[in-house]
Design a protein around this motif. Structure first.
Motif, short mmCIF file in Angstrom:
data_model
loop_
_atom_site.label_atom_id
_atom_site.label_comp_id
_atom_site.label_asym_id
_atom_site.label_seq_id
_atom_site.Cartn_x
_atom_site.Cartn_y
_atom_site.Cartn_z
N ILE A 394 -31.84 66.09 114.15
CA ILE A 394 -32.36 64.73 113.98
C ILE A 394 -33.87 64.72 114.16
CG2 ILE A 394 -32.37 62.39 114.94
CD1 ILE A 394 -29.41 62.90 115.75
N SER A 395 -34.35 65.40 115.21
CA SER A 395 -35.79 65.45 115.48
C SER A 395 -36.54 66.11 114.33
CB SER A 395 -36.07 66.21 116.78
OG SER A 395 -35.49 65.55 117.89
N THR A 396 -35.96 67.18 113.79
CA THR A 396 -36.60 67.89 112.68
C THR A 396 -36.66 67.02 111.44
OG1 THR A 396 -35.83 70.00 113.57
CG2 THR A 396 -36.50 69.97 111.25
N GLN A 397 -35.56 66.33 111.13
CA GLN A 397 -35.55 65.44 109.96
C GLN A 397 -36.61 64.36 110.09
OE1 GLN A 397 -31.46 64.11 109.96
NE2 GLN A 397 -30.76 65.78 108.66
N LEU A 398 -36.73 63.78 111.28
CA LEU A 398 -37.71 62.73 111.51
C LEU A 398 -39.14 63.26 111.34
CD1 LEU A 398 -36.11 60.99 114.62
CD2 LEU A 398 -36.37 59.98 112.36
N LEU A 399 -39.43 64.40 111.97
CA LEU A 399 -40.78 64.94 111.92
C LEU A 399 -41.13 65.44 110.53
CD1 LEU A 399 -41.28 66.73 115.34
CD2 LEU A 399 -42.63 64.89 114.40
N TYR A 400 -40.18 66.07 109.86
CA TYR A 400 -40.48 66.58 108.52
C TYR A 400 -40.68 65.43 107.54
CZ TYR A 400 -40.78 69.98 104.80
OH TYR A 400 -41.26 70.76 103.77
N ARG A 401 -39.90 64.37 107.69
CA ARG A 401 -40.10 63.20 106.83
C ARG A 401 -41.47 62.59 107.10
NH1 ARG A 401 -37.74 59.69 103.48
NH2 ARG A 401 -38.38 57.51 103.59
N THR A 402 -41.86 62.53 108.37
CA THR A 402 -43.18 62.00 108.72
C THR A 402 -44.28 62.88 108.13
OG1 THR A 402 -42.27 61.12 110.79
CG2 THR A 402 -44.67 61.30 110.64
N ALA A 403 -44.11 64.20 108.25
CA ALA A 403 -45.12 65.12 107.70
C ALA A 403 -45.23 64.95 106.19
CB ALA A 403 -44.74 66.56 108.04
N ASN A 404 -44.11 64.78 105.51
CA ASN A 404 -44.15 64.56 104.06
C ASN A 404 -44.85 63.25 103.71
OD1 ASN A 404 -42.96 66.28 101.87
ND2 ASN A 404 -41.39 66.55 103.43
N LEU A 405 -44.62 62.23 104.53
CA LEU A 405 -45.30 60.96 104.29
C LEU A 405 -46.80 61.12 104.48
CD1 LEU A 405 -45.31 57.94 103.71
CD2 LEU A 405 -44.88 57.54 106.14
N ILE A 406 -47.21 61.88 105.49
CA ILE A 406 -48.64 62.13 105.71
C ILE A 406 -49.25 62.81 104.49
CG2 ILE A 406 -50.32 63.42 107.09
CD1 ILE A 406 -48.34 63.08 109.47
N SER A 407 -48.57 63.85 104.00
CA SER A 407 -49.06 64.57 102.82
C SER A 407 -49.11 63.65 101.60
CB SER A 407 -48.17 65.78 102.55
OG SER A 407 -48.63 66.51 101.44
N ASN A 408 -48.05 62.85 101.42
CA ASN A 408 -48.02 61.89 100.30
C ASN A 408 -49.13 60.86 100.41
OD1 ASN A 408 -45.90 62.60 98.52
ND2 ASN A 408 -44.39 61.95 100.00
N SER A 409 -49.37 60.40 101.64
CA SER A 409 -50.40 59.38 101.85
C SER A 409 -51.78 59.93 101.50
CB SER A 409 -50.37 58.91 103.31
OG SER A 409 -49.13 58.32 103.63
N HIS A 410 -52.04 61.16 101.93
CA HIS A 410 -53.31 61.80 101.60
C HIS A 410 -53.47 61.93 100.09
CE1 HIS A 410 -56.00 65.59 101.65
NE2 HIS A 410 -56.75 64.54 101.87
N ARG A 411 -52.40 62.38 99.43
CA ARG A 411 -52.44 62.53 97.97
C ARG A 411 -52.67 61.18 97.30
NH1 ARG A 411 -48.43 61.84 94.13
NH2 ARG A 411 -46.86 61.64 95.75
#
Length: 707
Positions: A394-411
């Motif tokens: 659960i923790s990994t899914q949450l953090l990886y989704r957050t990391a993807n959102l950060i990358s998407n936001s930057h893009r």
């Protein structure tokens, strides 16, 4: 086989099982924290892009009322704040698009009509002089907004009530997106709820007072049983309902989770989606309101569940599930056929009569088998996942989704800055982004989510700004100014590698090999190959294999971990071309005219950039730098590492680009067949929009000329 007749014992064991499957106070708080952070980040991106929208995550994932096995959707609500939705004329604002919530005798309960008012005077709009269009219709002497006026234009999406659903994407969770307008005033229909009180004395007066301040949303869908489906808008109190959910205790959340498991296991297979998880939530609210608060304890979980199922049964029997805040709105209206009604009542009656025995049949999260093991009925039960492993997932899914959102936001922010009419202003645009973030940081409390967003996004924007300035410096004077270096320094700790690699790339292009080598060595030291995972927001990216140490780290904290365990892809815009090595510049020209015609306008804008994963780019830069420094052994070590990372790093987002860089290194080693092999593998991964097409033609031309 039967359960222990002692409800207390069964309830405690059932609570333990749900705790083991992630419905624990710690994981509930973690889910809420991360989803609130993500919605704050998305709202911040809208603000920085000059869009007056707000983004919300409602539903099970953001509430913490779900498990891995339930596979809950992500429920997103996007609110257009430029529209002033009002419940009376006194709230009219000059210069705004004013929409008055009105009702008449034909409007369905829980719904409203939106009357368009004048922009310059608080009077009805005169738009009725025009013919009907996609936004308005003239009805009953008023200009009304159609609920088809706003929609989400997403490719591959389907309509699901007021939501636009992205479904069936391999490896990705379904995402329901609802567009809305916000009304600051509490809806008239919900006024009685503020004074209504049940035996449970819940919600408290404090909760109701807060709920009243949240106003309401209007979402674009009409009642199926009404006469005005095209012009009705549903009144949504989801912000108030979030407050209620966030004030539930763990037993109440577990009860709701069990109801959803029962729905999915026993009712949905034979009756489809006639009953929804939202109905279960409504049942829970009614039950809590009418049940003494001391009943909601872990030792009484089974009895509480049975009480909820009896209420649900009664609602189905009367085909009336009253909305908790606006009870005149029947959530079951025209939803249940006679056949389904009979089946649902029969199923619920069997579950209630067996007093918990049916829970043993629930396969979701192995709930039934886990409960058997807890009750010592099946001591040999093999735990596929331990509680610690579930929490880690659960923790990994949450953090990886957050990391993807950060990358998407930057893009996304870079895309906004590289529109054809804005490219000359990119320096100023990036500065403006950072200024807006800084202002949000100063305006909010010390521990606010806005401050966390500032700490996450500012480094990414800073090294992008540093690289833009450095490219201009190199173009005019073949140096990197102190201003550029200052911005680079702010962005060094954005993640493990991408900020440092942008700096190293600029230093390499200006010919400062000694400092380039120092930065690369420092980056390699920080990049723990056993822990760090690449994160790329350019493609819909599936995780193929997650490193055990990454999993373990994810369970130890929240978003502050990401800068230590993730490596974002490295992005160069066309205006940064002077900071890009020759070999990587080909990526900016990857697309033929035919490729461009096939592009997705929203998602493929980055294909005119040079984008590469951090790890292979680290080794590529080392190969080039050590070559320039004539350190042959180190150069060959870097080449070997580049080969290994390209072949074995499971989650590279731009493997084709890494192969293109490797192929050019092989050419420089005079290993032309190996180079051609790299390019062919690259094309097998990504046939279109791939610089390998250019590189193959160039290589074949050189080979012919050599002969």
């Amino acid at each position: 086989m039967s359960l222990d007749p002692d409800y207390r014992t069964v309830s405690l064991k059932l609570s333990e099982v749900l705790n083991d499957t992630g419905v624990s106070e710690r994981m509930v708080l973690k889910r809420r924290r991360m989803y609130l952070l993500m919605e704050t980040m998305q709202t911040s991106i809208y603000r920085m892009s000059n869009h007056n929208y707000s983004h919300y995550h409602f539903g099970s994932k953001s509430e913490g009322s779900t498990t891995i096995g339930l596979k809950s959707d992500i429920d997103s609500l996007i609110c257009y704040n430029d529209y002033n939705v009002i419940k009376d004329w006194t709230e009219w604002q000059p210069g705004s698009i004013n929409l008055l919530m009105i009702k008449d005798e034909t409007t369905s309960p829980g719904y409203c009509l939106l009357q368009h008012l004048g922009d310059d005077k608080p009077l009805p709009s005169l738009l009725h002089h025009r013919p009907d269009n996609k936004y308005h219709t003239f009805s009953r002497g008023k200009v009304l907004w159609k609920n088809t006026a706003i929609s989400v234009p997403l490719a591959g999406s389907v309509k699901n009530g007021p939501a636009t659903s992205l479904q069936g994407r391999p490896g990705l969770v379904d995402d329901d997106v609802v567009l809305s307008f916000h009304c600051k005033s509490w809806p008239v229909e919900a006024q009685p709820w503020l004074v209504r009180q049940g035996v449970g004395r819940w919600p408290t007066e404090k909760m109701k007072k807060y709920c009243e301040t949240t106003g309401c949303f209007v979402v674009p869908v009409g009642s199926k049983s009404g006469l005005n489906e095209e012009v009705e808008w549903r009144i949504s109190t989801c912000h108030a309902e979030r407050c209620l959910m966030f004030n539930l205790n763990i037993t109440q959340l577990r009860c709701y989770t069990l109801m959803k498991m029962i729905l999915k296991t026993f009712i949905k297979p034979c009756c489809g989606g006639v009953l929804s998880s939202y109905m279960c939530k409504t049942v829970l609210f009614h039950c809590i309101q009418n049940k003494h608060s001391n009943n909601w304890r872990q030792s009484n979980l089974l009895a509480c569940l049975m009480s909820c199922l009896k209420i649900l049964q009664n609602f189905v029997r009367h085909e009336n599930c009253p909305h908790f805040i606006i009870p005149e709105n029947n959530l079951m209206a025209v939803k249940i056929s006679p056949h389904n009604k009979h089946k649902i009542l029969e199923i619920l009656q069997n579950i209630i009569q067996c007093e918990g025995h049916a829970l043993l049949e629930i396969p979701i999260d192995d709930l039934g088998r886990r409960l058997q093991a807890k009750m010592n009925m099946d001591e040999a039960f093999p735990y596929y996942l331990t509680p610690a492993q579930i929490n880690t997932i659960i923790s990994t899914q949450l953090l990886y989704r957050t990391a993807n959102l950060i990358s998407n936001s930057h893009r996304e922010l870079l895309v906004k800055g590289t529109m054809p009419d804005r490219i000359v202003m990119l320096h100023q645009i990036l500065s403006d982004y950072i200024f807006i973030l800084t202002r949000m940081y100063r305006e909010n409390g010390f521990n606010s989510l806005e401050k966390s967003v500032f700490k996450i996004l500012t480094p990414l924007l800073s090294f992008s700004l540093g690289s833009v300035i450095a490219s201009q410096d190199i173009n005019t004077a073949r140096i990197i100014s102190h201003k550029a270096l200052s911005w680079f320094s702010v962005g060094l700790n954005s993640d493990v590698a991408s900020g440092r690699l942008k700096l190293a790339s600029a230093l390499y292009c200006v010919g400062d090999m000694e400092r380039t080598e120092i930065v690369l060595r420092n980056t390699e030291e920080k990049y723990d190959l056993n822990t760090v995972e690449p994160v790329c927001g350019c493609y819909p990216h599936l995780l193929h294999y997650i490193k055990p140490e990454f999993l373990n780290k994810c369970n130890t904290g929240n978003e502050e971990l990401l800068k230590h365990i993730t490596a974002f892809c490295v992005r160069f815009l066309p205006c940064e071309i002077n900071c890009v090595p020759e070999e990587l510049k080909y990526e900016m020209f990857r697309s033929t005219q035919e490729d461009m015609l096939e592009r997705d306008e929203d998602n493929d804008c980055w294909m005119d950039w040079a984008v590469v994963d951090s790890l292979p780019y680290l080794y590529f830069l080392q190969y080039k730098t050590y070559g320039a420094l004539q350190r042959v052994a180190d150069k060959q070590r870097a080449l070997a590492n580049l080969v290994t990372s390209t072949e074995t790093e499971a989650n590279l987002g731009h493997r084709e680009t890494a192969l293109n860089l490797l192929g050019q290194c092989m050419e420089q080693e005079n290993q032309h067949i190996d180079a051609l092999h790299c390019y062919m593998i690259s094309l097998n991964i990504q046939a279109r929009n791939n610089a390998a097409n250019i590189l193959i033609c160039r290589l074949l031309n050189e080979l012919v000329n050599m002969q």
